[in-house]
Design a protein around this motif. Structure first.
Motif, PDB file in Angstrom:
ATOM      1  N   ARG B  76       0.858  -1.190   0.000  1.00  0.00           N
ATOM      2  CA  ARG B  76       0.000   0.000   0.000  1.00  0.00           C
ATOM      3  C   ARG B  76       0.890   1.235   0.000  1.00  0.00           C
ATOM      4  O   ARG B  76       1.781   1.355   0.837  1.00  0.00           O
ATOM      5  CB  ARG B  76      -0.881   0.055   1.256  1.00  0.00           C
ATOM      6  CG  ARG B  76      -1.935  -1.027   1.351  1.00  0.00           C
ATOM      7  CD  ARG B  76      -3.098  -0.764   0.407  1.00  0.00           C
ATOM      8  NE  ARG B  76      -4.134  -1.766   0.565  1.00  0.00           N
ATOM      9  CZ  ARG B  76      -4.138  -2.941  -0.071  1.00  0.00           C
ATOM     10  NH1 ARG B  76      -3.149  -3.264  -0.900  1.00  0.00           N
ATOM     11  NH2 ARG B  76      -5.135  -3.786   0.120  1.00  0.00           N
ATOM     12  N   LEU B  77       0.614   2.140  -0.945  1.00  0.00           N
ATOM     13  CA  LEU B  77       1.363   3.398  -1.005  1.00  0.00           C
ATOM     14  C   LEU B  77       0.440   4.572  -0.677  1.00  0.00           C
ATOM     15  O   LEU B  77      -0.696   4.614  -1.151  1.00  0.00           O
ATOM     16  CB  LEU B  77       1.930   3.638  -2.407  1.00  0.00           C
ATOM     17  CG  LEU B  77       2.966   2.692  -2.989  1.00  0.00           C
ATOM     18  CD1 LEU B  77       3.428   3.211  -4.359  1.00  0.00           C
ATOM     19  CD2 LEU B  77       4.161   2.560  -2.057  1.00  0.00           C
ATOM     20  N   ALA B  78       0.946   5.528   0.094  1.00  0.00           N
ATOM     21  CA  ALA B  78       0.330   6.868   0.151  1.00  0.00           C
ATOM     22  C   ALA B  78       0.999   7.662  -0.950  1.00  0.00           C
ATOM     23  O   ALA B  78       2.233   7.711  -1.022  1.00  0.00           O
ATOM     24  CB  ALA B  78       0.581   7.509   1.505  1.00  0.00           C
ATOM     25  N   ILE B  79       0.222   8.271  -1.841  1.00  0.00           N
ATOM     26  CA  ILE B  79       0.801   8.934  -3.004  1.00  0.00           C
ATOM     27  C   ILE B  79       0.022  10.211  -3.335  1.00  0.00           C
ATOM     28  O   ILE B  79      -1.188  10.289  -3.095  1.00  0.00           O
ATOM     29  CB  ILE B  79       0.843   7.968  -4.224  1.00  0.00           C
ATOM     30  CG1 ILE B  79       1.691   8.547  -5.365  1.00  0.00           C
ATOM     31  CG2 ILE B  79      -0.561   7.618  -4.712  1.00  0.00           C
ATOM     32  CD1 ILE B  79       2.052   7.508  -6.447  1.00  0.00           C
ATOM     33  N   THR B  80       0.731  11.211  -3.848  1.00  0.00           N
ATOM     34  CA  THR B  80       0.080  12.476  -4.239  1.00  0.00           C
ATOM     35  C   THR B  80      -0.882  12.251  -5.404  1.00  0.00           C
ATOM     36  O   THR B  80      -0.580  11.516  -6.333  1.00  0.00           O
ATOM     37  CB  THR B  80       1.145  13.508  -4.680  1.00  0.00           C
ATOM     38  OG1 THR B  80       2.160  12.839  -5.430  1.00  0.00           O
ATOM     39  CG2 THR B  80       1.788  14.182  -3.499  1.00  0.00           C
ATOM     40  N   SER B  81      -2.020  12.928  -5.352  1.00  0.00           N
ATOM     41  CA  SER B  81      -2.917  12.963  -6.510  1.00  0.00           C
ATOM     42  C   SER B  81      -2.210  13.641  -7.672  1.00  0.00           C
ATOM     43  O   SER B  81      -1.185  14.306  -7.492  1.00  0.00           O
ATOM     44  CB  SER B  81      -4.183  13.761  -6.192  1.00  0.00           C
ATOM     45  OG  SER B  81      -5.012  13.062  -5.320  1.00  0.00           O
ATOM     46  N   THR B  82      -2.761  13.510  -8.843  1.00  0.00           N
ATOM     47  CA  THR B  82      -2.145  14.126 -10.020  1.00  0.00           C
ATOM     48  C   THR B  82      -2.474  15.619 -10.104  1.00  0.00           C
ATOM     49  O   THR B  82      -3.497  16.074  -9.586  1.00  0.00           O
ATOM     50  CB  THR B  82      -2.638  13.419 -11.296  1.00  0.00           C
ATOM     51  OG1 THR B  82      -1.889  13.895 -12.393  1.00  0.00           O
ATOM     52  CG2 THR B  82      -4.113  13.654 -11.543  1.00  0.00           C
ATOM     53  N   GLY B  83      -1.534  16.382 -10.696  1.00  0.00           N
ATOM     54  CA  GLY B  83      -1.820  17.765 -11.073  1.00  0.00           C
ATOM     55  C   GLY B  83      -1.830  18.772  -9.951  1.00  0.00           C
ATOM     56  O   GLY B  83      -2.502  19.794 -10.054  1.00  0.00           O
ATOM     57  N   LEU B  84      -1.087  18.529  -8.889  1.00  0.00           N
ATOM     58  CA  LEU B  84      -1.140  19.437  -7.739  1.00  0.00           C
ATOM     59  C   LEU B  84       0.098  20.318  -7.645  1.00  0.00           C
ATOM     60  O   LEU B  84       1.188  19.918  -8.057  1.00  0.00           O
ATOM     61  CB  LEU B  84      -1.272  18.624  -6.444  1.00  0.00           C
ATOM     62  CG  LEU B  84      -2.523  17.768  -6.323  1.00  0.00           C
ATOM     63  CD1 LEU B  84      -2.428  16.899  -5.084  1.00  0.00           C
ATOM     64  CD2 LEU B  84      -3.760  18.661  -6.252  1.00  0.00           C
ATOM     65  N   ASP B  85      -0.077  21.498  -7.060  1.00  0.00           N
ATOM     66  CA  ASP B  85       1.014  22.388  -6.704  1.00  0.00           C
ATOM     67  C   ASP B  85       1.680  21.809  -5.462  1.00  0.00           C
ATOM     68  O   ASP B  85       1.081  21.786  -4.389  1.00  0.00           O
ATOM     69  CB  ASP B  85       0.432  23.784  -6.423  1.00  0.00           C
ATOM     70  CG  ASP B  85       1.488  24.814  -6.064  1.00  0.00           C
ATOM     71  OD1 ASP B  85       2.592  24.435  -5.617  1.00  0.00           O
ATOM     72  OD2 ASP B  85       1.209  26.008  -6.231  1.00  0.00           O
ATOM     73  N   PRO B  91      -3.054  17.285   3.451  1.00  0.00           N
ATOM     74  CA  PRO B  91      -3.188  15.834   3.659  1.00  0.00           C
ATOM     75  C   PRO B  91      -4.340  15.233   2.840  1.00  0.00           C
ATOM     76  O   PRO B  91      -4.266  14.077   2.427  1.00  0.00           O
ATOM     77  CB  PRO B  91      -3.450  15.725   5.167  1.00  0.00           C
ATOM     78  CG  PRO B  91      -2.778  16.924   5.747  1.00  0.00           C
ATOM     79  CD  PRO B  91      -2.966  18.015   4.724  1.00  0.00           C
ATOM     80  N   ALA B  92      -5.376  16.033   2.584  1.00  0.00           N
ATOM     81  CA  ALA B  92      -6.523  15.511   1.832  1.00  0.00           C
ATOM     82  C   ALA B  92      -6.190  15.238   0.372  1.00  0.00           C
ATOM     83  O   ALA B  92      -6.988  14.627  -0.343  1.00  0.00           O
ATOM     84  CB  ALA B  92      -7.687  16.508   1.908  1.00  0.00           C
ATOM     85  N   GLN B  93      -5.020  15.663  -0.066  1.00  0.00           N
ATOM     86  CA  GLN B  93      -4.656  15.466  -1.469  1.00  0.00           C
ATOM     87  C   GLN B  93      -3.836  14.193  -1.691  1.00  0.00           C
ATOM     88  O   GLN B  93      -3.288  13.995  -2.774  1.00  0.00           O
ATOM     89  CB  GLN B  93      -3.911  16.702  -1.997  1.00  0.00           C
ATOM     90  CG  GLN B  93      -4.817  17.938  -2.042  1.00  0.00           C
ATOM     91  CD  GLN B  93      -4.079  19.192  -2.409  1.00  0.00           C
ATOM     92  OE1 GLN B  93      -2.946  19.379  -2.011  1.00  0.00           O
ATOM     93  NE2 GLN B  93      -4.719  20.062  -3.179  1.00  0.00           N
ATOM     94  N   PHE B  94      -3.731  13.359  -0.664  1.00  0.00           N
ATOM     95  CA  PHE B  94      -3.008  12.095  -0.818  1.00  0.00           C
ATOM     96  C   PHE B  94      -4.002  10.948  -0.991  1.00  0.00           C
ATOM     97  O   PHE B  94      -5.115  10.996  -0.473  1.00  0.00           O
ATOM     98  CB  PHE B  94      -2.110  11.840   0.400  1.00  0.00           C
ATOM     99  CG  PHE B  94      -0.908  12.737   0.414  1.00  0.00           C
ATOM    100  CD1 PHE B  94       0.310  12.303  -0.104  1.00  0.00           C
ATOM    101  CD2 PHE B  94      -0.999  14.034   0.912  1.00  0.00           C
ATOM    102  CE1 PHE B  94       1.415  13.136  -0.122  1.00  0.00           C
ATOM    103  CE2 PHE B  94       0.107  14.879   0.894  1.00  0.00           C
ATOM    104  CZ  PHE B  94       1.315  14.418   0.376  1.00  0.00           C
ATOM    105  N   LEU B  95      -3.569   9.948  -1.720  1.00  0.00           N
ATOM    106  CA  LEU B  95      -4.378   8.758  -1.960  1.00  0.00           C
ATOM    107  C   LEU B  95      -3.673   7.540  -1.374  1.00  0.00           C
ATOM    108  O   LEU B  95      -2.444   7.504  -1.313  1.00  0.00           O
ATOM    109  CB  LEU B  95      -4.537   8.536  -3.469  1.00  0.00           C
ATOM    110  CG  LEU B  95      -5.047   9.722  -4.279  1.00  0.00           C
ATOM    111  CD1 LEU B  95      -4.940   9.410  -5.768  1.00  0.00           C
ATOM    112  CD2 LEU B  95      -6.484  10.042  -3.882  1.00  0.00           C
ATOM    113  N   GLU B  96      -4.454   6.533  -0.994  1.00  0.00           N
ATOM    114  CA  GLU B  96      -3.861   5.229  -0.688  1.00  0.00           C
ATOM    115  C   GLU B  96      -4.088   4.350  -1.902  1.00  0.00           C
ATOM    116  O   GLU B  96      -5.208   4.259  -2.426  1.00  0.00           O
ATOM    117  CB  GLU B  96      -4.491   4.604   0.560  1.00  0.00           C
ATOM    118  CG  GLU B  96      -3.793   3.302   0.952  1.00  0.00           C
ATOM    119  CD  GLU B  96      -4.326   2.704   2.260  1.00  0.00           C
ATOM    120  OE1 GLU B  96      -4.779   3.487   3.132  1.00  0.00           O
ATOM    121  OE2 GLU B  96      -4.303   1.465   2.390  1.00  0.00           O
ATOM    122  N   MET B  97      -3.052   3.683  -2.349  1.00  0.00           N
ATOM    123  CA  MET B  97      -3.083   2.956  -3.616  1.00  0.00           C
ATOM    124  C   MET B  97      -2.563   1.544  -3.381  1.00  0.00           C
ATOM    125  O   MET B  97      -1.625   1.353  -2.610  1.00  0.00           O
ATOM    126  CB  MET B  97      -2.159   3.702  -4.589  1.00  0.00           C
ATOM    127  CG  MET B  97      -2.171   3.223  -6.000  1.00  0.00           C
ATOM    128  SD  MET B  97      -1.118   4.314  -7.048  1.00  0.00           S
ATOM    129  CE  MET B  97       0.514   3.718  -6.591  1.00  0.00           C
TER     130      MET B  97
END
Lengths: 239, 239, 239, 239
Positions: B76-85, B91-97
């Motif tokens: 499981r990775l915590a990863i940044t969403s696409t297209g962000l500054d 923290p709400a801009q991270f995804l679990e993948m």
């Protein structure tokens, strides 16, 4: 070699008339208490210096290390533990170290280069030693290695180095070959300090700058001045 | 390939004696709760890392992306969403993948390069993966593309790379041709990691640096070190 | 040419299904109230953008100017007054300007280059226009003036420009000769936008970059990307 | 030569109609009180300017010095004490100095270069004088010394210099040979100001930039503009 000193710039300074009286009264304060205060002041000051140097890119990764002489007799240094991010140091990450590199106070191991700090503290009359690791010093220490050092001359900025009175001063910044054998390298540092008594710092090849000062503010000033002049040389096409 | 790990630096680390006891008691805590804590810690840490890297110009535009391994089995990775500054992540801009790039937690799409993060997480024993996109890596990955990589040797700064003990170490930083086909590029990344088992990172041509570490602090250190050394090379006239 | 738009990123954006409902209810809110809110949001956002750009050295002196489209029909821009330090803007230093460059709200004169902002707002479908004045654009706009522009190709960073899907994209950044006759220069800007419909920005020789975006965040991203790529070109020896 | 002036930008400014009334009422306020207010405002403003310039690397070590004219008749300057870190000035570190360089207010010695500030304050109609010491000015003042100065022409940024209306303006930035004899150097500064009445600043070789303005904000703007243009020249290959 090291006269009794007192706190200045959060560090130790030479005896002066105005300090005699305070010293007499402070003789009733035990050495260990005075060291504890000097240690705390040095650590707090180095936390700020580390933050500033990291922002400028002078201590990236875990490079660089800092120390302050908190007592001269016996010799005691406050020094950063090994392997730390210098941009977010905390006072708890400093160690008190004696002249044999034993840890007197604090948890952690001293930096591998603690022996170089000791060589400098024993070789020159100093209260603080700062090691930075900038792009400029890395570039120049490589390009000028065969000349054994770098001559800095004709710059007004030189006057910020302790004791320099004119831009016509010629400052010699020796370059020592890098090594992982700290005992051997420490001896070469001691030799360099003996052979070039007037210098304000030296470079390790591919490894950065060591400079020092009576107190932390003077040592920080020397870092800024020498880093500035190295950047000038590289941008002038000297590298 | 991936031994059981626990939280370190806000991430996972190898089992150690001192952790055995804690682990036994934590077996009563369900995996999902542990992941949630690790996810929150990783996100909070990456927010700060992003701010610092953006200030240095290493993740301008919406370039760069960051991930942290919050569980190894299952991956499981915590990863940044696409297209962000990256300078003002929340923290709400991270995804679990998961290992198939499915989003388990959070809103948004993973970065297009999520497949490269997965290729790295599966190819080396790592807890965090950072991708930066600096001027230095862009310049060097172009000028050295025909040589297939960049050799870094003789620099003390190399010792900040995990496992390196001397400045005489020769670090090979492979350069891979860039592509928009992430499946194909992911395979080339996997091949590179198999063929060059000791490397600490690689470049994509015209696209920047990928590096990693046991935890986020180590990965951040590797970024600083490799970016520093690339800047040294460009300023030394290597580009 | 300009479809109805609504607030996004503190600015206006294209109608979307999810906004239909909100729009219907907001039809009861008079245009002037909606403009006031959009104006305040744009000003607050540009204060922060100015601070960041000034720190990077992209708007030194009183160089640079910023605007945001707060209404398309009729056209209304929030724009910086002339002669201000962009590092410490306040919301009170913004003006609301109509399509004839008349000041509708606020005290002060619009920047001399307000006519260029109007030419851009009328020539492309945009919600924000940012003008920066960096060392990199000044150097490149001089060295490449005789070629009429700069070709940017092969860089992953290009994908951060709206609508670009691959690093193989070839972005043309036109260079216009500088002038103090803003009416004449505005016409050349309009011509350039007509003749090169896909561009994301242009340079004025010795004067810096103009770029734009659907909203302020997109325009800011375009600044970062184009400034980054110009720095890459100079450091690669293109200047 | 110096008309009566009043506070502007925390400094003094020319008489204007709108100020007549305020001035009449303030005639009941003794000169010393007005000076004290102007001194405090200038010091507070220079603390901030110093912090910003230090962050940009323009006043490293203890280089640079700043002054503000707080009274024209008789001439009174607020000026930094000698030997200070400009990144962390405090209001207590400023002195009030008369036209003979005597200290009227505050503890400490004026900078060695106070005589140059006086030469400028007497030679041009100014309210603030700023001396910075950047890498760019150090490099260029060496490379262009034999030409006696640097010509700046064709840059829009020139329009930020007071009174300049077009990028076609040709600004001459004289380079004076450096000296430690401040009386002699002060005379050469006075001669330069007489012989080149339209200039906005000058360089001392290997020593940096002097510029000035009606108030502190204008002088700060001139620093940013001239430092920017010198960086452009070096990066364009002029050094």
């Amino acid at each position: 070699m090291h006269p009794a000193r007192r706190i200045r710039d959060g560090l130790v300074m030479k005896k002066s008339k105005s300090n005699r009286k305070r010293e007499q009264s402070s003789r009733t304060i035990p050495q260990s208490s005075r060291n504890r205060v000097a240690f705390a002041e040095a650590a707090a000051c180095l936390v700020e210096i580390g933050k500033g140097f990291h922002a400028r890119g002078w201590v990236l990764g875990t490079s660089g290390n800092f120390s302050a002489v908190i007592s001269h007799e016996p010799l005691r240094l406050a020094i950063t533990s090994t392997g730390l991010d210098k941009g977010c140091l905390t006072p708890a990450q400093f160690l008190e170290m004696d002249e044999a590199a034993n840890v007197i106070r604090g948890d952690g191991r001293p930096s591998a280069e603690a022996l170089l700090h000791l060589a400098i503290a024993c070789g020159v009359d100093t209260g603080a030693i700062l090691h930075t690791h900038s792009v400029w010093s890395t570039v120049l220490s490589g390009s000028h290695a065969s000349q054994g050092g770098i001559a800095l001359e004709g710059y007004e900025m030189l006057k910020g180095l302790e004791g320099v009175r004119t831009h016509k001063h010629r400052e010699w910044l020796p370059i020592l070959e890098n090594s992982q054998d700290m005992v051997e390298l420490g001896k070469r540092v001691s030799n360099t300090l003996r052979q070039s008594p007037g210098i304000h710092g030296f470079l390790l090849r591919g490894h950065g700058l060591y400079t020092w000062g009576t107190g932390l503010q003077e040592a920080k000033r020397h870092v800024e001045i020498l880093e500035f002049l190295m950047e000038v040389l590289v941008r002038s096409g000297a590298a």
